[in-house]
Design an enzyme around this catalytic site. Structure first.
Site, mmCIF file in Angstrom:
data_model
loop_
_atom_site.group_PDB
_atom_site.id
_atom_site.type_symbol
_atom_site.label_atom_id
_atom_site.label_comp_id
_atom_site.label_asym_id
_atom_site.label_seq_id
_atom_site.Cartn_x
_atom_site.Cartn_y
_atom_site.Cartn_z
ATOM 1 N N SER A 148 0.912 -1.202 0.129
ATOM 2 C CA SER A 148 0.005 -0.100 -0.052
ATOM 3 C C SER A 148 0.801 1.020 0.061
ATOM 4 O O SER A 148 1.989 1.157 0.539
ATOM 5 C CB SER A 148 -0.888 -0.022 1.328
ATOM 6 O OG SER A 148 -1.555 1.318 1.365
ATOM 7 N N TYR A 161 -3.087 -0.677 10.688
ATOM 8 C CA TYR A 161 -3.148 -1.124 9.071
ATOM 9 C C TYR A 161 -2.059 -0.707 8.422
ATOM 10 O O TYR A 161 -1.275 -1.390 7.579
ATOM 11 C CB TYR A 161 -4.378 -0.278 8.331
ATOM 12 C CG TYR A 161 -4.364 -0.319 6.892
ATOM 13 C CD1 TYR A 161 -5.040 -1.812 6.531
ATOM 14 C CD2 TYR A 161 -4.025 0.186 5.955
ATOM 15 C CE1 TYR A 161 -5.147 -1.896 5.031
ATOM 16 C CE2 TYR A 161 -3.847 0.270 4.745
ATOM 17 C CZ TYR A 161 -4.564 -0.767 4.156
ATOM 18 O OH TYR A 161 -4.654 -1.137 2.789
HETATM 19 P P1 NDP Z 1 -12.249 -5.270 -0.224
HETATM 20 O O1 NDP Z 1 -12.741 -5.238 0.944
HETATM 21 O O2 NDP Z 1 -12.925 -4.934 -1.233
HETATM 22 O O3 NDP Z 1 -11.893 -7.067 -0.632
HETATM 23 C C1 NDP Z 1 -11.074 -7.909 0.528
HETATM 24 C C2 NDP Z 1 -11.237 -9.318 -0.014
HETATM 25 O O4 NDP Z 1 -10.366 -10.154 0.760
HETATM 26 C C3 NDP Z 1 -12.422 -9.811 -0.144
HETATM 27 O O5 NDP Z 1 -12.611 -10.801 -1.380
HETATM 28 C C4 NDP Z 1 -12.662 -10.778 1.114
HETATM 29 O O6 NDP Z 1 -13.710 -11.859 1.068
HETATM 30 C C5 NDP Z 1 -11.163 -11.179 1.292
HETATM 31 N N1 NDP Z 1 -10.875 -11.486 2.698
HETATM 32 C C6 NDP Z 1 -10.832 -10.557 3.551
HETATM 33 N N2 NDP Z 1 -10.675 -11.428 4.910
HETATM 34 C C7 NDP Z 1 -10.296 -12.531 4.339
HETATM 35 C C8 NDP Z 1 -9.725 -13.827 5.140
HETATM 36 N N3 NDP Z 1 -9.385 -13.855 6.319
HETATM 37 N N4 NDP Z 1 -9.521 -14.942 4.372
HETATM 38 C C9 NDP Z 1 -9.824 -14.814 3.102
HETATM 39 N N5 NDP Z 1 -10.241 -13.966 2.420
HETATM 40 C C10 NDP Z 1 -10.328 -12.766 3.088
HETATM 41 O O7 NDP Z 1 -10.640 -4.693 -0.217
HETATM 42 P P2 NDP Z 1 -9.820 -4.159 -1.279
HETATM 43 O O8 NDP Z 1 -9.959 -4.788 -2.653
HETATM 44 O O9 NDP Z 1 -9.770 -2.707 -1.210
HETATM 45 O O10 NDP Z 1 -8.221 -4.587 -0.791
HETATM 46 C C11 NDP Z 1 -7.452 -5.625 -1.262
HETATM 47 C C12 NDP Z 1 -6.037 -5.634 -0.818
HETATM 48 O O11 NDP Z 1 -5.700 -4.370 -1.202
HETATM 49 C C13 NDP Z 1 -5.830 -5.416 0.734
HETATM 50 O O12 NDP Z 1 -4.644 -6.064 0.874
HETATM 51 C C14 NDP Z 1 -5.663 -3.899 0.942
HETATM 52 O O13 NDP Z 1 -5.038 -3.515 2.192
HETATM 53 C C15 NDP Z 1 -5.126 -3.526 -0.305
HETATM 54 N N6 NDP Z 1 -5.106 -2.023 -0.701
HETATM 55 C C16 NDP Z 1 -6.254 -1.508 -0.877
HETATM 56 C C17 NDP Z 1 -6.510 -0.093 -1.308
HETATM 57 C C18 NDP Z 1 -7.542 0.511 -1.498
HETATM 58 O O14 NDP Z 1 -7.645 1.729 -1.558
HETATM 59 N N7 NDP Z 1 -8.502 -0.231 -1.692
HETATM 60 C C19 NDP Z 1 -5.033 0.592 -1.152
HETATM 61 C C20 NDP Z 1 -3.956 -0.113 -0.969
HETATM 62 C C21 NDP Z 1 -3.977 -1.435 -0.638
HETATM 63 P P3 NDP Z 1 -14.484 -12.154 2.209
HETATM 64 O O15 NDP Z 1 -14.716 -10.933 3.224
HETATM 65 O O16 NDP Z 1 -15.782 -12.919 1.612
HETATM 66 O O17 NDP Z 1 -13.596 -13.307 3.057
#
Ligand code: NDP
Length: 257
Positions: A148, A161
């Protein structure tokens, strides 16, 4: 190899954690578009089924879904063993699953702190280690850890975070140091502000939206699909000597830090 086939992922199999929505889904769609067989992951089988159908509707030929919790060592070990025997060897791993929580630091419960570290950092170690064993045996593999812009910054109310993201960036470098001699490439992608469910509350906050638009030199939020090209590059033969690198995909956000 010509320059177009450098990016061809035909015959490769990619596991993208947390790909039922958001950035993970955007990356999975891009890898599928470049020819990879894609294994989607998340905890909710119904959401995974929907995501797999959307990819298939967009023309992806080979999509599988594997529900497991990336924070559970037992579930991860079982799932990876199952995938490698029943589906096939994993050539590309994207450690993307993650979560966010916002509160003034003095109000963060320890349980939430641990959950954020487990989901955003420890998961990359647990899943990375399980998948790397097979990659090391085959002397080839591509691992991409989602970092990130907060890997390098402090912002209000998200210190745990940001700590998890700083640590996954350095875990990425450490994985590259240990595993590159076994034929693996381990790199990171550091997204800027991207329109996903993780930022649902922020996207509804006009003041925060204006701050993101002002603070990001490109003047806007990114879309999950805009992470796809970087993922294809780091997953493909176009990046054979790129190792331990963090690629920022942030609309120049970090250029002004
Ligand atoms: P979302 O909340 O949109 O998606 C998160 C995904 O992770 C979902 O598919 C969720 O599915 C899954 N997930 C969460 N916890 C678990 C778990 N314990 N086991 C398996 N799957 C899990 O998040 P983003 O797409 O925004 O984020 C994705 C990545 O990008 C993260 O690492 C985030 O920190 C990083 N990021 C995001 C930014 C942003 O601006 N959006 C910026 C920088 C980094 P489910 O809950 O059904 O398990």
């Amino acid at each position: 190899m010509d320059s177009i086939s450098l990016f061809n992922l035909g015959g490769k199999r990619a596991l993208v954690t947390g790909s039922s929505r958001g950035i993970g889904f955007g990356i999975a769609a891009a890898l599928a578009g470049a020819g990879a067989e894609v294994i989607l992951n998340g905890r909710d089988p119904a959401a995974l089924g929907d995501a797999a159908s959307r990819l298939a509707d967009d023309g992806a030929l080979n999509v599988k879904a594997l529900a497991f919790d990336v924070t559970s060592e037992d579930s991860v070990e079982d799932a990876i063993a199952h995938a490698e025997t029943e589906i096939g060897p994993i050539d590309i791993l994207v450690n993307n699953a993650g979560m966010q929580h916002r509160a003034p630091l003095e109000e963060w419960p320890l349980e939430k702190f641990r959950q954020v570290i487990d989901t955003n950092l420890t998961s990359a170690f647990i899943v990375g280690r399980a998948v790397a064993r097979g990659m090391i045996a085959r002397r080839h593999g591509k691992i991409i850890n989602i970092c990130s812009v907060m890997s390098n910054l402090a912002r209000p109310s998200i210190a745990p975070y940001a700590a998890s993201k700083a640590a996954i960036a350095n875990l990425t470098r450490g994985m590259a140091v240990d595993w590159s001699k076994h034929g693996l490439n381990v790199n990171g992608i550091a997204p800027g502000y991207i329109r996903t469910e993780l930022n649902e509350a922020l996207l509804k906050n006009q003041e925060f939206n204006s701050w993101v638009e002002k603070r990001t030199p490109m003047g806007r939020w990114g879309d999950p699909a805009e992470l796809g090209g970087a993922a294809i590059f780091l997953a493909s033969e176009a990046s054979t000597f790129v190792n331990g690198h963090i690629l920022y995909v942030d609309g120049a956000f970090t250029a002004t830090v």
